[in-house]
Design a protein around this motif. Structure first.
Motif, PDB file in Angstrom:
ATOM      1  N   ASP A 138      56.607   9.732 107.928  1.00 44.17           N
ATOM      2  CA  ASP A 138      57.691  10.456 107.283  1.00 44.17           C
ATOM      3  C   ASP A 138      57.091  11.418 106.261  1.00 44.17           C
ATOM      4  OD1 ASP A 138      56.877   8.887 105.174  1.00 44.17           O
ATOM      5  OD2 ASP A 138      58.535   7.463 105.372  1.00 44.17           O
ATOM      6  N   LEU A 139      57.955  12.085 105.515  1.00 49.34           N
ATOM      7  CA  LEU A 139      57.465  13.148 104.622  1.00 49.34           C
ATOM      8  C   LEU A 139      56.644  12.606 103.451  1.00 49.34           C
ATOM      9  CD1 LEU A 139      60.447  15.697 104.532  1.00 49.34           C
ATOM     10  CD2 LEU A 139      58.551  15.499 106.154  1.00 49.34           C
ATOM     11  N   VAL A 140      56.677  11.302 103.218  1.00 53.67           N
ATOM     12  CA  VAL A 140      55.876  10.711 102.144  1.00 53.67           C
ATOM     13  C   VAL A 140      54.442  10.457 102.618  1.00 53.67           C
ATOM     14  CG1 VAL A 140      55.923   8.965 100.322  1.00 53.67           C
ATOM     15  CG2 VAL A 140      58.009   9.474 101.578  1.00 53.67           C
ATOM     16  N   LYS A 141      54.262  10.410 103.936  1.00 52.89           N
ATOM     17  CA  LYS A 141      52.977   9.978 104.483  1.00 52.89           C
ATOM     18  C   LYS A 141      51.765  10.773 103.969  1.00 52.89           C
ATOM     19  CE  LYS A 141      50.445   8.921 108.659  1.00 52.89           C
ATOM     20  NZ  LYS A 141      50.576   8.171 109.904  1.00 52.89           N
ATOM     21  N   PRO A 142      51.829  12.109 103.918  1.00 52.16           N
ATOM     22  CA  PRO A 142      50.618  12.825 103.488  1.00 52.16           C
ATOM     23  C   PRO A 142      50.138  12.423 102.090  1.00 52.16           C
ATOM     24  CG  PRO A 142      52.193  14.339 104.486  1.00 52.16           C
ATOM     25  CD  PRO A 142      52.892  13.023 104.356  1.00 52.16           C
ATOM     26  N   LEU A 143      51.070  12.332 101.144  1.00 49.12           N
ATOM     27  CA  LEU A 143      50.672  11.938  99.789  1.00 49.12           C
ATOM     28  C   LEU A 143      50.199  10.482  99.773  1.00 49.12           C
ATOM     29  CD1 LEU A 143      50.306  12.187  96.778  1.00 49.12           C
ATOM     30  CD2 LEU A 143      52.769  11.881  96.473  1.00 49.12           C
ATOM     31  N   ASP A 144      50.932   9.597 100.441  1.00 54.52           N
ATOM     32  CA  ASP A 144      50.539   8.182 100.468  1.00 54.52           C
ATOM     33  C   ASP A 144      49.128   8.016 101.034  1.00 54.52           C
ATOM     34  OD1 ASP A 144      52.795   7.260  99.307  1.00 54.52           O
ATOM     35  OD2 ASP A 144      53.671   6.360 101.105  1.00 54.52           O
ATOM     36  N   ASN A 145      48.849   8.771 102.074  1.00 54.70           N
ATOM     37  CA  ASN A 145      47.542   8.686 102.726  1.00 54.70           C
ATOM     38  C   ASN A 145      46.425   9.073 101.749  1.00 54.70           C
ATOM     39  OD1 ASN A 145      45.917   8.385 105.076  1.00 54.70           O
ATOM     40  ND2 ASN A 145      45.797  10.618 105.210  1.00 54.70           N
ATOM     41  N   ILE A 146      46.638  10.155 101.010  1.00 54.42           N
ATOM     42  CA  ILE A 146      45.645  10.583 100.019  1.00 54.42           C
ATOM     43  C   ILE A 146      45.571   9.563  98.883  1.00 54.42           C
ATOM     44  CG2 ILE A 146      45.131  12.332  98.262  1.00 54.42           C
ATOM     45  CD1 ILE A 146      46.417  14.375 100.222  1.00 54.42           C
ATOM     46  N   ALA A 147      46.729   9.042  98.494  1.00 52.36           N
ATOM     47  CA  ALA A 147      46.767   8.085  97.389  1.00 52.36           C
ATOM     48  C   ALA A 147      45.952   6.832  97.720  1.00 52.36           C
ATOM     49  CB  ALA A 147      48.213   7.711  97.063  1.00 52.36           C
ATOM     50  N   LEU A 148      46.057   6.363  98.967  1.00 55.45           N
ATOM     51  CA  LEU A 148      45.285   5.179  99.361  1.00 55.45           C
ATOM     52  C   LEU A 148      43.788   5.465  99.281  1.00 55.45           C
ATOM     53  CD1 LEU A 148      47.372   3.879 102.407  1.00 55.45           C
ATOM     54  CD2 LEU A 148      47.268   2.901 100.098  1.00 55.45           C
ATOM     55  N   LEU A 149      43.384   6.648  99.751  1.00 52.76           N
ATOM     56  CA  LEU A 149      41.964   7.020  99.678  1.00 52.76           C
ATOM     57  C   LEU A 149      41.519   7.180  98.222  1.00 52.76           C
ATOM     58  CD1 LEU A 149      41.857   9.629 102.578  1.00 52.76           C
ATOM     59  CD2 LEU A 149      40.863   7.332 102.583  1.00 52.76           C
ATOM     60  N   ALA A 150      42.420   7.712  97.391  1.00 54.09           N
ATOM     61  CA  ALA A 150      42.097   7.858  95.969  1.00 54.09           C
ATOM     62  C   ALA A 150      41.886   6.475  95.341  1.00 54.09           C
ATOM     63  CB  ALA A 150      43.215   8.609  95.252  1.00 54.09           C
ATOM     64  N   GLY A 151      42.702   5.511  95.762  1.00 46.49           N
ATOM     65  CA  GLY A 151      42.544   4.149  95.265  1.00 46.49           C
ATOM     66  C   GLY A 151      41.185   3.583  95.628  1.00 46.49           C
ATOM     67  N   GLU A 152      40.742   3.893  96.851  1.00 48.54           N
ATOM     68  CA  GLU A 152      39.415   3.420  97.280  1.00 48.54           C
ATOM     69  C   GLU A 152      38.314   4.102  96.491  1.00 48.54           C
ATOM     70  OE1 GLU A 152      38.975   3.816 101.550  1.00 48.54           O
ATOM     71  OE2 GLU A 152      40.881   2.762 101.852  1.00 48.54           O
ATOM     72  N   LEU A 153      38.476   5.406  96.261  1.00 47.94           N
ATOM     73  CA  LEU A 153      37.463   6.139  95.500  1.00 47.94           C
ATOM     74  C   LEU A 153      37.355   5.596  94.073  1.00 47.94           C
ATOM     75  CD1 LEU A 153      35.484   8.562  95.246  1.00 47.94           C
ATOM     76  CD2 LEU A 153      37.442   9.975  94.625  1.00 47.94           C
ATOM     77  N   LEU A 154      38.519   5.353  93.457  1.00 48.59           N
ATOM     78  CA  LEU A 154      38.522   4.911  92.058  1.00 48.59           C
ATOM     79  C   LEU A 154      37.934   3.516  91.888  1.00 48.59           C
ATOM     80  CD1 LEU A 154      42.033   6.171  90.880  1.00 48.59           C
ATOM     81  CD2 LEU A 154      39.800   6.991  90.124  1.00 48.59           C
ATOM     82  N   THR A 155      38.005   2.696  92.938  1.00 45.24           N
ATOM     83  CA  THR A 155      37.544   1.321  92.807  1.00 45.24           C
ATOM     84  C   THR A 155      36.210   1.095  93.521  1.00 45.24           C
ATOM     85  OG1 THR A 155      38.849   0.732  94.760  1.00 45.24           O
ATOM     86  CG2 THR A 155      39.887   0.378  92.623  1.00 45.24           C
ATOM     87  N   GLY A 156      35.640   2.156  94.095  1.00 49.10           N
ATOM     88  CA  GLY A 156      34.438   1.989  94.906  1.00 49.10           C
ATOM     89  C   GLY A 156      33.197   2.583  94.267  1.00 49.10           C
ATOM     90  N   PRO A 157      32.059   2.464  94.968  1.00 53.63           N
ATOM     91  CA  PRO A 157      30.770   2.906  94.421  1.00 53.63           C
ATOM     92  C   PRO A 157      30.632   4.422  94.313  1.00 53.63           C
ATOM     93  CG  PRO A 157      30.529   2.128  96.692  1.00 53.63           C
ATOM     94  CD  PRO A 157      31.939   1.833  96.278  1.00 53.63           C
ATOM     95  N   SER A 158      31.429   5.189  95.074  1.00 59.74           N
ATOM     96  CA  SER A 158      31.282   6.649  95.037  1.00 59.74           C
ATOM     97  C   SER A 158      31.720   7.246  93.706  1.00 59.74           C
ATOM     98  CB  SER A 158      32.108   7.303  96.148  1.00 59.74           C
ATOM     99  OG  SER A 158      31.586   6.972  97.400  1.00 59.74           O
ATOM    100  N   LEU A 159      32.566   6.512  92.991  1.00 60.11           N
ATOM    101  CA  LEU A 159      33.110   7.063  91.744  1.00 60.11           C
ATOM    102  C   LEU A 159      31.995   7.498  90.786  1.00 60.11           C
ATOM    103  CD1 LEU A 159      35.767   7.591  90.212  1.00 60.11           C
ATOM    104  CD2 LEU A 159      35.443   5.380  89.105  1.00 60.11           C
ATOM    105  N   ALA A 160      30.899   6.763  90.802  1.00 59.55           N
ATOM    106  CA  ALA A 160      29.784   7.081  89.894  1.00 59.55           C
ATOM    107  C   ALA A 160      29.137   8.411  90.236  1.00 59.55           C
ATOM    108  CB  ALA A 160      28.743   5.960  89.953  1.00 59.55           C
TER     109      ALA A 160
END
Ligand SMILES: [Zn+2]
Length: 203
Positions: A138-160
């Motif tokens: 649905d129309l929320v999907k594009p933002l949700d998809n990025i948000a999930l990846l952002a969550g992974e980035l913020l909690t993962g090793p790449s953030l450094a």
């Protein structure tokens, strides 16, 4: 030849910046110019919900077929589409502040709420050998998809390894795992700095 600067590309009628972030979440942040201020950007590339969808397909975040169907959905719901774009741009600002360590309470909360909501909207879909998480189309999907990846980035090793380009009126973000990169792109900020240094030497 489109006559566009080399860091831009014409995609399905929309001018978009070529990805330089080495991570789609950072490239999402880099869809506006000049993060040195919080005024409306001098150049905004996500000028409509459709442009946002086309960008998603361009950087490989959503399959072209999904984008095609979502463009159809959006044309029947222009008010909702505009609201979804607004939400995406707000998330982009909050996320930038969080990624660059300038988050106030408000921007962290804002980003976190979008990421948490996206997590809650995932559905477990069975596959031949198990299951996968999927978001409803649905129309929320594009933002949700990025948000999930952002969550992974913020909690993962790449953030450094997230770095901010020091170019004048830039502030774009990119991953620099080997600590060798200074500019978002040599073609833009790197080159401008070189020209300035040369002019200073010539004086
Ligand atoms: Zn730059």
């Amino acid at each position: 030849m489109t006559g566009l600067p080399s860091h831009l590309e014409l995609v399905q009628g929309v001018v978009l910046p070529k990805p330089v972030g080495a991570d789609p979440v950072l490239d999402f942040v880099n869809t506006r110019s000049d993060w040195t201020g919080r005024d409306p950007a001098r150049t905004e590339w996500l000028t409509s919900y459709e442009a946002f969808l086309i960008w998603n397909s361009y950087v490989g975040l959503l399959p072209a077929a999904t984008v095609f169907r979502l463009i159809e959905q959006a044309s029947g719901k222009p008010t909702e589409a505009a609201r979804r774009l607004h939400a995406a741009l707000e998330f982009r600002t909050d996320l930038y502040d969080v990624l660059t360590g300038q988050a106030t309470g408000g921007s962290f909360e804002g980003a976190a709420r979008v990421i948490e909501k996206a997590s809650g909207r995932r559905q477990l879909v069975p596959t031949d050998d198990g299951a996968v998480w999927e978001l409803p189309e649905d129309l929320v999907k594009p933002l949700d998809n990025i948000a999930l990846l952002a969550g992974e980035l913020l909690t993962g090793p790449s953030l450094a390894h997230v770095r901010r380009c020091p170019g004048e009126s830039c502030g774009w973000l990119f991953l620099d795992p080997r600590g060798r990169r200074r500019w978002c792109s040599m073609a833009t900020c790197g080159n401008r700095a070189k020209v300035r240094a040369h002019a200073a030497r010539a004086r």
